[in-house]
Scaffold this motif. Structure first.
Motif, mmCIF file in Angstrom:
data_model
loop_
_atom_site.group_PDB
_atom_site.id
_atom_site.type_symbol
_atom_site.label_atom_id
_atom_site.label_comp_id
_atom_site.label_asym_id
_atom_site.label_seq_id
_atom_site.Cartn_x
_atom_site.Cartn_y
_atom_site.Cartn_z
ATOM 1 N N ASP A 1 0.841 -1.196 0.000
ATOM 2 C CA ASP A 1 0.000 0.000 0.000
ATOM 3 C C ASP A 1 0.875 1.244 0.000
ATOM 4 O OD1 ASP A 1 -2.798 -1.179 0.507
ATOM 5 O OD2 ASP A 1 -1.614 -2.066 2.127
ATOM 6 N N ALA A 2 0.313 2.335 -0.485
ATOM 7 C CA ALA A 2 1.032 3.612 -0.481
ATOM 8 C C ALA A 2 1.216 4.112 0.940
ATOM 9 C CB ALA A 2 0.261 4.635 -1.310
ATOM 10 N N GLY A 3 2.425 4.611 1.248
ATOM 11 C CA GLY A 3 2.687 5.258 2.520
ATOM 12 C C GLY A 3 2.332 6.732 2.466
ATOM 13 N N PRO A 4 2.443 7.429 3.586
ATOM 14 C CA PRO A 4 2.002 8.833 3.634
ATOM 15 C C PRO A 4 2.795 9.770 2.736
ATOM 16 C CG PRO A 4 3.128 8.181 5.669
ATOM 17 C CD PRO A 4 2.881 6.931 4.894
ATOM 18 N N ASP A 5 4.042 9.425 2.423
ATOM 19 C CA ASP A 5 4.850 10.306 1.576
ATOM 20 C C ASP A 5 4.917 9.849 0.123
ATOM 21 O OD1 ASP A 5 5.552 12.146 3.559
ATOM 22 O OD2 ASP A 5 7.160 10.852 4.297
ATOM 23 N N HIS A 6 4.122 8.865 -0.238
ATOM 24 C CA HIS A 6 4.198 8.328 -1.589
ATOM 25 C C HIS A 6 3.781 9.377 -2.624
ATOM 26 C CE1 HIS A 6 4.542 5.247 -4.556
ATOM 27 N NE2 HIS A 6 3.274 5.279 -4.899
ATOM 28 N N ILE B 1 -0.690 18.783 -7.987
ATOM 29 C CA ILE B 1 -2.009 18.601 -8.606
ATOM 30 C C ILE B 1 -3.174 18.886 -7.677
ATOM 31 C CG2 ILE B 1 -1.102 16.937 -10.279
ATOM 32 C CD1 ILE B 1 -2.306 14.705 -8.600
ATOM 33 N N TYR B 2 -2.914 18.996 -6.353
ATOM 34 C CA TYR B 2 -3.991 19.288 -5.415
ATOM 35 C C TYR B 2 -3.770 20.650 -4.760
ATOM 36 C CZ TYR B 2 -5.051 14.294 -5.806
ATOM 37 O OH TYR B 2 -5.352 13.056 -6.284
ATOM 38 N N PRO B 3 -4.844 21.405 -4.501
ATOM 39 C CA PRO B 3 -4.703 22.697 -3.834
ATOM 40 C C PRO B 3 -4.042 22.573 -2.462
ATOM 41 C CG PRO B 3 -6.898 22.450 -4.768
ATOM 42 C CD PRO B 3 -6.238 21.111 -4.875
ATOM 43 N N SER B 4 -4.366 21.499 -1.750
ATOM 44 C CA SER B 4 -3.748 21.225 -0.451
ATOM 45 C C SER B 4 -3.781 19.725 -0.218
ATOM 46 C CB SER B 4 -4.494 21.956 0.677
ATOM 47 O OG SER B 4 -5.841 21.505 0.754
ATOM 48 N N LEU B 5 -2.818 19.244 0.540
ATOM 49 C CA LEU B 5 -2.764 17.819 0.833
ATOM 50 C C LEU B 5 -3.607 17.516 2.053
ATOM 51 C CD1 LEU B 5 0.997 16.895 0.265
ATOM 52 C CD2 LEU B 5 -0.922 16.732 -1.319
ATOM 53 N N LYS B 6 -4.305 16.384 1.998
ATOM 54 C CA LYS B 6 -5.088 15.955 3.150
ATOM 55 C C LYS B 6 -4.148 15.538 4.273
ATOM 56 C CE LYS B 6 -8.952 14.245 0.352
ATOM 57 N NZ LYS B 6 -9.768 13.060 -0.017
ATOM 58 N N PRO B 7 -4.616 15.631 5.511
ATOM 59 C CA PRO B 7 -3.782 15.178 6.630
ATOM 60 C C PRO B 7 -3.384 13.717 6.443
ATOM 61 C CG PRO B 7 -5.704 16.373 7.429
ATOM 62 C CD PRO B 7 -5.908 16.167 5.956
ATOM 63 N N GLU B 8 -2.200 13.384 6.905
ATOM 64 C CA GLU B 8 -1.717 12.024 6.760
ATOM 65 C C GLU B 8 -2.635 11.053 7.492
ATOM 66 O OE1 GLU B 8 2.288 11.644 7.987
ATOM 67 O OE2 GLU B 8 3.069 13.107 6.561
#
Length: 282
Positions: A188-193, A201-208
């Motif tokens: 699975d993808a980790g939080p920094d993937h 590509i996103y206005p802001s990143l969602k919380p980890e």
């Protein structure tokens, strides 16, 4: 090393054993499924499809094939191959399913990593006919089927290993098809993937979100391995291929996709979690 097709397939309509008759797989109930000229079999009944053409599109599969063939994710493949092969005798004959195999990259890498005395019975399954078609064209040795993780066309207790790569695990099905002591290798993808791409590509990143998986019923869990490394994309085509093979292609806004399309190069963090689950002994 010897690569052979996995034979313990089950009819997707009634669950009974399928037998290969040369040009088709058939069960005792009379259900028959043709083997396509390219070497794969469609075991996804029409009534189990959620759309006319489910899974990755032809274009997404082509993008993934180009990106993976360039070797960007080879460290992931190496870690997965090691997890599959560890603790297996050097002269073992064993079976492995890639549940959500895409265009077959990880099974091909596994075949390359196996020892000379090992015999691998391989099965690649994906809900996308385009993915399975691509995989079958690349390597004729495994069994390739169009199917769903929700109802695997596999007889109970016949697999030594199951891979679930960035996919949709259906643990009850994985328990059913694995032998006692068999292993599920989940990536699975980790939080920094791909954080650098997501920032663009996103206005802001969602919380980890926590990446700690719960141990599913029927399994015991082994320690999770973190696989982290950096990659450098050196042209716009590589950036476009990466975006096309991820869910971010559809999640990003038009502005985000345009920002990615304008990139001529990009350095990225790859951060994945590899977890092994051992099926309980009956």
């Amino acid at each position: 090393m010897s690569i052979t097709p996995f034979q313990a397939l089950a009819c997707p309509l009634d669950g009974t054993p399928l037998h290969c008759t040369g040009s088709a797989w058939a069960c005792a109930s009379g259900h028959s499924f043709d083997i396509a000229s390219q070497g794969y079999t469609n075991l996804l009944p029409v009534q189990n499809k959620r759309s006319r053409d489910p899974g990755d599109s032809k274009e997404m599969v082509a993008a993934r094939r180009r990106f993976l063939a360039a070797g960007f994710y080879q460290p992931i493949a190496a870690a997965v191959s090691w997890a599959v092969l560890t603790e297996l005798p050097a002269d073992a004959t064993f079976s492995c399913l890639d549940a959500g195999c895409g265009e077959g990259y990880y099974l091909r890498e596994l075949a390359t990593a196996a020892g000379d005395e090992q015999t691998l019975a391989l099965l690649g399954l994906d809900i996308s006919k385009w993915a399975v078609l691509s995989a079958a064209k690349e390597d004729k040795r495994p069994s390739w089927v169009v199917g769903s993780n929700a109802k695997l066309p596999v007889l109970p207790g016949t697999l030594d290993r199951v891979l679930c790569m960035f996919g949709f695990p259906v643990y009850a099905e994985f328990v059913r098809v694995l032998k006692s002591g068999g292993r599920l290798i989940q990536v699975d993808a980790g939080p920094d993937h791909l954080r650098e791409l997501r920032k663009i590509i996103y206005p802001s990143l969602k919380p980890e979100r926590t990446t700690d998986l719960q141990t599913p019923t029927g399994f015991r869990r082994l320690p999770t391995e973190t696989v982290c490394f950096s990659i450098d994309l050196t042209n716009a085509g590589q950036v476009a291929d990466l975006l096309a093979m991820t869910p971010h292609l559809y999640r990003a806004s038009a502005e985000g996709r345009a920002a990615a399309a304008a990139l001529a190069a990009l350095s990225l963090s790859v951060d994945v979690r590899l977890t092994c689950f051992v099926r309980d002994v009956d």
